[in-house]
Design an enzyme around this catalytic site. Sequence first.
Site, PDB file in Angstrom:
ATOM      1  N   HIS A 122      83.853 106.571 101.439  1.00 22.51           N
ATOM      2  CA  HIS A 122      82.894 106.346 100.350  1.00 22.51           C
ATOM      3  C   HIS A 122      83.479 105.278  99.414  1.00 22.51           C
ATOM      4  CE1 HIS A 122      79.281 108.342  98.209  1.00 22.51           C
ATOM      5  NE2 HIS A 122      79.537 107.216  97.573  1.00 22.51           N
ATOM      6  N   GLU A 167      76.767 104.529 102.983  1.00 27.32           N
ATOM      7  CA  GLU A 167      76.020 103.309 102.673  1.00 27.32           C
ATOM      8  C   GLU A 167      76.778 102.029 103.002  1.00 27.32           C
ATOM      9  OE1 GLU A 167      74.449 103.284  98.734  1.00 27.32           O
ATOM     10  OE2 GLU A 167      73.245 105.062  99.065  1.00 27.32           O
ATOM     11  N   GLU A 356      71.505 111.751  99.820  1.00 29.10           N
ATOM     12  CA  GLU A 356      71.545 111.428  98.379  1.00 29.10           C
ATOM     13  C   GLU A 356      70.137 111.103  97.908  1.00 29.10           C
ATOM     14  OE1 GLU A 356      74.139 108.342  96.876  1.00 29.10           O
ATOM     15  OE2 GLU A 356      75.785 109.005  98.160  1.00 29.10           O
TER      16      GLU A 356
HETATM   17  C1  BGC Z   1      76.170 105.788  96.224  1.00 25.50           C
HETATM   18  C2  BGC Z   1      76.713 106.627  95.108  1.00 25.50           C
HETATM   19  C3  BGC Z   1      76.130 106.171  93.796  1.00 25.50           C
HETATM   20  C4  BGC Z   1      74.640 106.373  93.839  1.00 25.50           C
HETATM   21  C5  BGC Z   1      73.904 105.990  92.561  1.00 25.50           C
HETATM   22  C6  BGC Z   1      74.718 105.479  96.095  1.00 25.50           C
HETATM   23  O1  BGC Z   1      74.524 104.137  96.346  1.00 25.50           O
HETATM   24  O2  BGC Z   1      76.477 106.354  97.462  1.00 25.50           O
HETATM   25  O3  BGC Z   1      78.104 106.572  95.160  1.00 25.50           O
HETATM   26  O4  BGC Z   1      76.701 106.787  92.710  1.00 25.50           O
HETATM   27  O5  BGC Z   1      74.092 105.608  94.877  1.00 25.50           O
HETATM   28  O6  BGC Z   1      74.055 104.641  92.291  1.00 25.50           O
END
Ligand code: BGC
EC number: 3.2.1.21
Length: 445
Positions: A122, A167, A356
Amino acid sequence: MIKASDFGPDFLWGVAGAAAQVEGAALEYGKGPSIWDTFSAKNGKIKKGNKLAIACDFYHKYVEDIALVKFLGFKVFRFSIAWARILPFGNGGINQEGIRFYHNVIDECLSNGISPYVTLYHWDLPQALENEGGWTSFTINEAFNHFVRICAKEYGDKVKNWIVLNEPFGYTSLGYMLGVHAPGKTGLSNFFPAILHTALAQADGGKILRSEISNANIGTTYSCSEIIPNTQSDNDLLAAKRIDCLMNRLFVEPAQGLGFPTGDWDVLEKFQIEYGTWRLKERMKFDFDFIGLQNYFPLTIKYNAFIPVIQAWEVKAKTRKKPHTAMGWEVNADSFFNIIKQFAAYPNIKNIMITENGAAYHDKLVNDSIVDVERIEYFKLYLAALLRAKHEGINITGYMAWTLMDNFEWAEGFNARFGLVHTDFKTLKRTIKYSGYWWQEFLDN
Ligand code: BGC
């Protein structure tokens, strides 16, 4: 009013986080520096000069934090392993204190009836590897494979759910093309090798986990956004296609055995020729058990001849007077539904988890309470869209909210709050927001 039970008894509900954003103890207990430690130490890179040396101090508070995960009713906790805590110099000697720390976190999850979903990368590359070129260097693949093998052997008996990368488009574009994230590199001469080595790492990592861990459930995550052309003009339609290649198709297609999406954008065609990527098609392929979709916003795209290479530009939600979060990201649950459908259309994607989704707002702590009504509304809208996608027959098996507690939001530092729990970055006190209590009630029904 939708209920968690509408998603079925086996649906997995979780919260997600990442090592660099919460752990702190950045250079303690044998951990080596990561690119984010270095990047955040430079002037002007992080809003208000925030550093991640302490962050949420999850390193010392993980027992309390996992208790919060349980209290809110989640059954899954997604976290990442900091590569430089296991291998302070990226390669070479293993840091036993680091190994022990993640055993403790995993054991704490398991003894509380929470399934750990472990992300291997990550974004916090060991600085020592960046010094050798980081993701732009072909040596990164051997180093990554070594790290994956160590984690698989060490934790594979206890942890069955793995995520190889978080990502890949996020860190290769922001960190190796635009320079706004660590390590701060720019230009296609960095971006191209970084995407190639990342696509290889994604598949290699999956294969290593498969060979080392029996009954492993192996996934990897993608940032994804529905790309909406600003108008139906040919120029806007083609600009939207180019952005779709980059933002949505760049890494999922090589894993599917399709190679890079070169057909819709001549720049990627040139990249393929220059780097001979077609020869690596087989190696970039891996049959993931699940795909982690991460969605925050759609993008409305317009042709713009003045933008080098991509010739496309975003028309912001604010300009279009659309509802948006504190990040300026458009709130649009239909686009969540549409992007899930777009990914589900790949014939080899068997199982989708939302790894997420969430929103930052300008939360204010008043008398020890945070009444974050907007965040609750956001979740309601997005969960309804998710249920709609599930009812259409898409095999969606879980959802993880981003994120348990306010944390170090990369270049935004501590100035963008996504948590269900408020973090006071001075005292490190955690306070459950109304959205946290909303989740508790939702998961109870
Ligand atoms: C990431 C996180 C980030 C979230 C909000 C994602 O792109 O995996 O680490 O905090 O988005 O920006």
